[in-house]
Structure formats: C-alpha cells, structure tokens
Design a protein around this motif. Structure first.
Motif, PDB file in Angstrom:
ATOM      1  N   GLU A   1      32.187  37.028  70.050  1.00  0.00           N
ATOM      2  CA  GLU A   1      33.542  37.342  70.515  1.00  0.00           C
ATOM      3  C   GLU A   1      34.613  36.506  69.839  1.00  0.00           C
ATOM      4  OE1 GLU A   1      33.376  36.823  74.708  1.00  0.00           O
ATOM      5  OE2 GLU A   1      32.162  38.629  75.053  1.00  0.00           O
ATOM      6  N   GLY A   2      34.207  35.414  69.167  1.00  0.00           N
ATOM      7  CA  GLY A   2      35.189  34.561  68.503  1.00  0.00           C
ATOM      8  C   GLY A   2      35.897  33.605  69.441  1.00  0.00           C
ATOM      9  N   VAL A   3      35.335  33.409  70.639  1.00  0.00           N
ATOM     10  CA  VAL A   3      35.958  32.483  71.585  1.00  0.00           C
ATOM     11  C   VAL A   3      34.886  31.970  72.541  1.00  0.00           C
ATOM     12  CG1 VAL A   3      36.610  34.397  73.119  1.00  0.00           C
ATOM     13  CG2 VAL A   3      37.776  32.183  73.306  1.00  0.00           C
ATOM     14  N   LEU A   4      34.901  30.668  72.780  1.00  0.00           N
ATOM     15  CA  LEU A   4      34.033  30.053  73.788  1.00  0.00           C
ATOM     16  C   LEU A   4      34.845  29.953  75.066  1.00  0.00           C
ATOM     17  CD1 LEU A   4      31.352  28.645  74.528  1.00  0.00           C
ATOM     18  CD2 LEU A   4      32.397  26.492  73.778  1.00  0.00           C
ATOM     19  N   ARG A   5      34.462  30.745  76.053  1.00  0.00           N
ATOM     20  CA  ARG A   5      35.260  30.853  77.270  1.00  0.00           C
ATOM     21  C   ARG A   5      34.880  29.768  78.284  1.00  0.00           C
ATOM     22  NH1 ARG A   5      37.919  35.507  76.612  1.00  0.00           N
ATOM     23  NH2 ARG A   5      36.934  37.113  75.319  1.00  0.00           N
ATOM     24  N   TYR A   6      35.895  29.099  78.780  1.00  0.00           N
ATOM     25  CA  TYR A   6      35.702  28.027  79.777  1.00  0.00           C
ATOM     26  C   TYR A   6      34.963  28.556  81.001  1.00  0.00           C
ATOM     27  CZ  TYR A   6      36.980  24.431  83.215  1.00  0.00           C
ATOM     28  OH  TYR A   6      36.956  23.466  84.192  1.00  0.00           O
ATOM     29  N   ASN A   7      35.346  29.751  81.455  1.00  0.00           N
ATOM     30  CA  ASN A   7      34.746  30.297  82.668  1.00  0.00           C
ATOM     31  C   ASN A   7      33.338  30.837  82.456  1.00  0.00           C
ATOM     32  OD1 ASN A   7      36.925  29.696  84.321  1.00  0.00           O
ATOM     33  ND2 ASN A   7      37.954  31.657  83.939  1.00  0.00           N
ATOM     34  N   ASP A   8      32.873  30.903  81.204  1.00  0.00           N
ATOM     35  CA  ASP A   8      31.477  31.256  80.934  1.00  0.00           C
ATOM     36  C   ASP A   8      30.589  30.016  80.957  1.00  0.00           C
ATOM     37  OD1 ASP A   8      32.028  33.933  80.678  1.00  0.00           O
ATOM     38  OD2 ASP A   8      32.185  33.887  78.492  1.00  0.00           O
TER      39      ASP A   8
ATOM     40  N   PHE B   1      35.471  19.604  85.243  1.00  0.00           N
ATOM     41  CA  PHE B   1      34.682  19.957  84.065  1.00  0.00           C
ATOM     42  C   PHE B   1      35.647  20.283  82.929  1.00  0.00           C
ATOM     43  CE2 PHE B   1      32.826  23.305  81.401  1.00  0.00           C
ATOM     44  CZ  PHE B   1      31.688  22.639  80.934  1.00  0.00           C
ATOM     45  N   THR B   2      35.500  19.606  81.792  1.00  0.00           N
ATOM     46  CA  THR B   2      36.383  19.860  80.660  1.00  0.00           C
ATOM     47  C   THR B   2      35.580  20.083  79.395  1.00  0.00           C
ATOM     48  OG1 THR B   2      36.619  17.502  80.114  1.00  0.00           O
ATOM     49  CG2 THR B   2      38.239  18.457  81.639  1.00  0.00           C
ATOM     50  N   MET B   3      36.169  20.876  78.476  1.00  0.00           N
ATOM     51  CA  MET B   3      35.611  21.090  77.146  1.00  0.00           C
ATOM     52  C   MET B   3      36.629  20.554  76.144  1.00  0.00           C
ATOM     53  SD  MET B   3      33.847  24.890  77.442  1.00  0.00           S
ATOM     54  CE  MET B   3      35.371  25.728  76.975  1.00  0.00           C
ATOM     55  N   ASN B   4      36.212  19.555  75.387  1.00  0.00           N
ATOM     56  CA  ASN B   4      37.125  18.882  74.454  1.00  0.00           C
ATOM     57  C   ASN B   4      38.398  18.412  75.150  1.00  0.00           C
ATOM     58  OD1 ASN B   4      35.327  19.183  72.365  1.00  0.00           O
ATOM     59  ND2 ASN B   4      36.409  20.850  71.352  1.00  0.00           N
ATOM     60  N   GLY B   5      38.209  17.902  76.367  1.00  0.00           N
ATOM     61  CA  GLY B   5      39.293  17.304  77.111  1.00  0.00           C
ATOM     62  C   GLY B   5      40.214  18.264  77.827  1.00  0.00           C
ATOM     63  N   LYS B   6      39.899  19.581  77.777  1.00  0.00           N
ATOM     64  CA  LYS B   6      40.792  20.560  78.389  1.00  0.00           C
ATOM     65  C   LYS B   6      40.005  21.568  79.225  1.00  0.00           C
ATOM     66  CE  LYS B   6      44.064  20.269  74.519  1.00  0.00           C
ATOM     67  NZ  LYS B   6      44.769  21.013  73.456  1.00  0.00           N
ATOM     68  N   MET B   7      40.721  22.229  80.113  1.00  0.00           N
ATOM     69  CA  MET B   7      40.128  23.293  80.924  1.00  0.00           C
ATOM     70  C   MET B   7      40.601  24.636  80.386  1.00  0.00           C
ATOM     71  SD  MET B   7      40.525  21.769  84.782  1.00  0.00           S
ATOM     72  CE  MET B   7      39.946  20.127  85.222  1.00  0.00           C
ATOM     73  N   GLN B   8      40.264  24.920  79.130  1.00  0.00           N
ATOM     74  CA  GLN B   8      40.694  26.161  78.505  1.00  0.00           C
ATOM     75  C   GLN B   8      39.689  26.615  77.458  1.00  0.00           C
ATOM     76  OE1 GLN B   8      44.491  24.675  76.996  1.00  0.00           O
ATOM     77  NE2 GLN B   8      43.687  24.677  74.910  1.00  0.00           N
ATOM     78  N   ASN B   9      39.864  27.858  77.009  1.00  0.00           N
ATOM     79  CA  ASN B   9      38.960  28.431  76.015  1.00  0.00           C
ATOM     80  C   ASN B   9      39.110  27.738  74.664  1.00  0.00           C
ATOM     81  OD1 ASN B   9      38.372  30.230  78.051  1.00  0.00           O
ATOM     82  ND2 ASN B   9      39.669  31.858  77.238  1.00  0.00           N
ATOM     83  N   ILE B  10      38.057  27.842  73.835  1.00  0.00           N
ATOM     84  CA  ILE B  10      38.081  27.305  72.473  1.00  0.00           C
ATOM     85  C   ILE B  10      37.921  28.466  71.508  1.00  0.00           C
ATOM     86  CG2 ILE B  10      36.884  25.847  70.799  1.00  0.00           C
ATOM     87  CD1 ILE B  10      36.078  24.029  73.099  1.00  0.00           C
ATOM     88  N   THR B  11      38.902  28.669  70.646  1.00  0.00           N
ATOM     89  CA  THR B  11      38.883  29.764  69.674  1.00  0.00           C
ATOM     90  C   THR B  11      38.025  29.376  68.468  1.00  0.00           C
ATOM     91  OG1 THR B  11      41.095  30.453  70.368  1.00  0.00           O
ATOM     92  CG2 THR B  11      40.293  31.278  68.238  1.00  0.00           C
ATOM     93  N   LEU B  12      37.230  30.333  67.995  1.00  0.00           N
ATOM     94  CA  LEU B  12      36.339  30.105  66.858  1.00  0.00           C
ATOM     95  C   LEU B  12      36.739  31.018  65.698  1.00  0.00           C
ATOM     96  CD1 LEU B  12      32.985  30.202  68.842  1.00  0.00           C
ATOM     97  CD2 LEU B  12      34.206  28.149  68.095  1.00  0.00           C
ATOM     98  N   LYS B  13      36.768  30.471  64.500  1.00  0.00           N
ATOM     99  CA  LYS B  13      37.012  31.275  63.311  1.00  0.00           C
ATOM    100  C   LYS B  13      35.753  32.045  62.941  1.00  0.00           C
ATOM    101  CE  LYS B  13      40.500  28.074  61.544  1.00  0.00           C
ATOM    102  NZ  LYS B  13      40.896  27.164  60.430  1.00  0.00           N
ATOM    103  N   SER B  14      35.866  32.959  61.979  1.00  0.00           N
ATOM    104  CA  SER B  14      34.771  33.875  61.668  1.00  0.00           C
ATOM    105  C   SER B  14      33.498  33.173  61.240  1.00  0.00           C
ATOM    106  CB  SER B  14      35.200  34.864  60.575  1.00  0.00           C
ATOM    107  OG  SER B  14      35.549  34.173  59.386  1.00  0.00           O
ATOM    108  N   GLU B  15      33.593  32.004  60.591  1.00  0.00           N
ATOM    109  CA  GLU B  15      32.407  31.310  60.091  1.00  0.00           C
ATOM    110  C   GLU B  15      32.074  30.072  60.917  1.00  0.00           C
ATOM    111  OE1 GLU B  15      32.305  30.608  55.910  1.00  0.00           O
ATOM    112  OE2 GLU B  15      33.291  32.493  55.412  1.00  0.00           O
ATOM    113  N   GLU B  16      32.689  29.948  62.082  1.00  0.00           N
ATOM    114  CA  GLU B  16      32.453  28.779  62.925  1.00  0.00           C
ATOM    115  C   GLU B  16      31.475  29.094  64.050  1.00  0.00           C
ATOM    116  OE1 GLU B  16      36.639  26.312  62.443  1.00  0.00           O
ATOM    117  OE2 GLU B  16      36.367  27.638  64.171  1.00  0.00           O
TER     118      GLU B  16
END
Length: 372
Positions: free
Chosen positions: A323-330, A347-362
């Motif tokens: 999907e190109g995004v790591l969702r916090y709620n998943d 609970f935090t991901m990289n210090g935040k409570m939000q989604n992390i966007t991924l580029k096509s090769e990440e």
C-alpha cells in the motif's frame, strides 16, 4: 498461513469410554456388563485401540491429505505436486577485508570468525574464492557462514579473527554487515507458496504476482515489483530476505539467475517481451517503537513481548509495502493481541502516533524496541 484443522463431525462420539459403552450395550441381555466383570475388562483394551485409531491416526491421515493441514515431510510432498521445494536454512554472505603483506595468499575455505562473547560462541565464515594481497596491502574477500541460520548474521566490524593465524595478516575486518542467513522455511511460509502456486496455476504471464512468486521460489522473503522502471519492457525487483532485511549480493544474483536463466534459455521464466530485468536490494526505513505503561501477567516478560511483536509486525510490513504506507492503526493492535499483555498507555512509531509513508523501493524494518 495454514488454517486451523476442524475435526469432521463423523469423528465425534468416539472416545474410549463412549466406544466401550456402545460395546457393553450390544452384549446379549444374559451377559454380565458390570465394571470389573470379565466381559467388561476384556473389551476395554479394544475400545482403547479403536479410540487411538480414530482420534489420532485417522485425524492425522485426514490432515496430511491436504496442504492446508499437512506438516514437515508431508507438506514437502504436497510442494512436489506443484514443483516446489522447501527452502533450507541459508548461511549469511558478505565480505571480509584483509590487511596483510603484499603477496600473501588467502585460499578458498580459509576461516575467519567473530570473537566469542558471554552470550554465544564465535561465528565462523569461510572464504569462497582464492585471493592474493596486492600492492595496496589489502583485499576484500567474499565469505559465507560455516553454519546456516539467522545466527550467522552479524553487524559490521565484528569479524576480526583468523581461525589459523597467519603472521603476514595484520588486520581483519568486515566493513559491512554480513547478512542473508535464514532458518529453514516454516510450514506456514511454505504453505503460502504452495497456495499461491495453485491460485496462479503456473501461468507464466509475467504479471506482478508471477514475479513475486518467482522471487520467493529463488529464496527471497518478499519482493516489490516496479514495472517500466527504465522504459518499456523493463522490470525491477526490490528484494528482502527471509528475515525482512535487504537482500545480500548473493541472494540478488540468485533471484536474477532463477528468473532469467542466462545460461539456459529453456529454463527461462522471464517473458520474451521483457527486455530487461533488474534485481536490487530494498532500501529499508527503520521504524523505532516505544511503549510506555506496559503491564503483563506472569506468563510472559518484556523480552518475550518484544520477540512476539517483532514476529507479528512482519505480516503488517508486507501489507504496508503493497500500500505504500505503514498504518499506525494496523500496528498498535498487535500489542494487545500478544499473549500475556494486559494493557499499555502510549504507543509511538518513530516518536509519533501517525502513519509512515514508504517510497516505491522502501521496505519497513524494525529498529529499536523500547518497551517499559
């Protein structure tokens, strides 16, 4: 993942006690059926044997008949039906830099190793080709772990010893991590590949699903397919190994050779219309997790919770890559689902409570785990 086996209804009512009760009920009226009597004691062993046949042997026979429920060598036989074999444990692969006097020969099979620690023994790596130190007084030599498995993956600057010291060698080091060591493919992972093979019926059309399936058959843990990345007729595969880490050079080459088969066109999987296939290691995005106020019962501990979370989040990574995004709620619900966890505050991901966007090769990769 293999589904849970549900016992067929026709097997119910066949415990030793139920079987024996029916046997006693079928005795002629003038035969003693009281506990302790001769007929009672003589028929109970037969009831026990029938119980074992039905509730153990027949159940197992039903399970191994279907790949959804088979295991070990029985699942391997199902794999052979669709021309698949289970991936055995693989050794880590990398490079060791040797500093030595000019002309020093390092023969193939020479063993270098890490230093032993309080938590584990030394890990050994053997060179895979001969090398001679030139005028630069150093040479970079490919090495492969002597023993396969995830334990053969090590960080940079840890391979610093020579099993049989050479007075001409003055320094040993691995400038990059040595990685790619994986455990034997699990039943769940092997079943997923078998199911995918049945679902796709070996079409060899060259769609995204085919490329992912081919990459996994060659040993990759997963792949990102980037079509037309360098113009018409080009496809790029971005690869991770079975541990979710960037593929090493050997795995990248293995996947390319499996699909393209440059030395045998009769074994080529790459569709003729595809002019170019490029395989590359994924770029990882480290995701650091912090949990505060973690409470759990006596059946588990922080280290076990970390291990369970690391395993569970890999499935979410596969979806995030698509999907190109790591969702916090998943990711957040995974903590509550771990056995023994009772509650947590934040609970935090990289210090935040939000989604992390991924580029096509990440590809997301678990970084630090700070659970308290």
């Amino acid at each position: 993942m293999q589904p849970e086996f549900n016992r067929p209804e026709f097997l119910e009512g066949n415990s030793a006690e139920e079987i024996h009760e029916r046997m006693m009920n079928n005795l002629p009226d003038d035969i003693d059926d009281m506990p302790g009597g001769f007929p009672y004691d003589m028929t109970m062993p037969a009831a026990l044997e029938k119980d074992e046949i039905i509730n153990f042997h027949i159940v197992r026979a039903l399970m191994i008949a279907f790949p959804e429920y088979a295991w070990d060598e029985w699942l391997d036989l199902h794999g052979r039906q669709v021309h698949l074999t289970r991936h055995e444990a693989e050794p880590a692969f990398g490079y060791v830099k040797i500093t030595a006097a000019e002309g020093t020969e390092i023969l193939s099979g020479t063993v270098f190793c890490t230093a032993a620690t309080e938590t584990g023994p030394s890990i050994e790596y053997a060179t895979t080709e001969d090398a001679v130190v030139g005028s630069e007084r150093s040479v970079l030599i490919p090495v492969s772990a002597v023993e396969a498995g995830t334990g053969s993956n090590v960080a940079a600057n840890t391979v610093v010893l020579m099993m049989v010291p050479d007075k001409n060698v003055t320094e040993i080091n691995n400038p990059e991590p040595i990685r790619g060591g994986t455990e034997r493919e699990t039943d769940d992972d092997f079943y997923d590949r078998i199911a995918a093979e049945y679902d796709n019926s070996m079409t060899y059309l060259g769609n995204d699903t085919d490329y992912k399936r081919w990459a996994k058959q060659a040993g990759a843990g997963d792949a990102i397919v980037i079509p037309v990345w360098n113009g018409p007729g080009t496809v790029k595969l971005v690869l991770v190994d079975g541990n979710g880490k960037p593929a090493n050079a050997k795995l990248v080459q293995d996947v390319y050779n499996y699909i393209v088969s440059p030395n045998d066109r009769s074994a080529r999987l790459l569709p003729t219309g595809t002019a170019e296939l490029t395989c590359a290691a994924a770029t990882t995005v480290a995701v650091n997790y912090v949990i505060t106020g973690l409470s759990y019962d006596e059946t588990t501990g922080v280290e076990q919770i970390k291990a369970d979370f690391t395993e569970a989040v890999r499935a979410v990574y596969a979806q995030a890559k698509t999907e190109g995004v790591l969702r916090y709620n998943d990711v957040r619900p995974l903590i509550s689902a771990i056995a023994g966890v009772e509650d947590f505050e934040t609970f935090t991901m990289n210090g935040k409570m939000q989604n992390i966007t991924l580029k096509s090769e990440e590809y997301p990769d678990t970084g630090t785990l700070n659970f308290s």
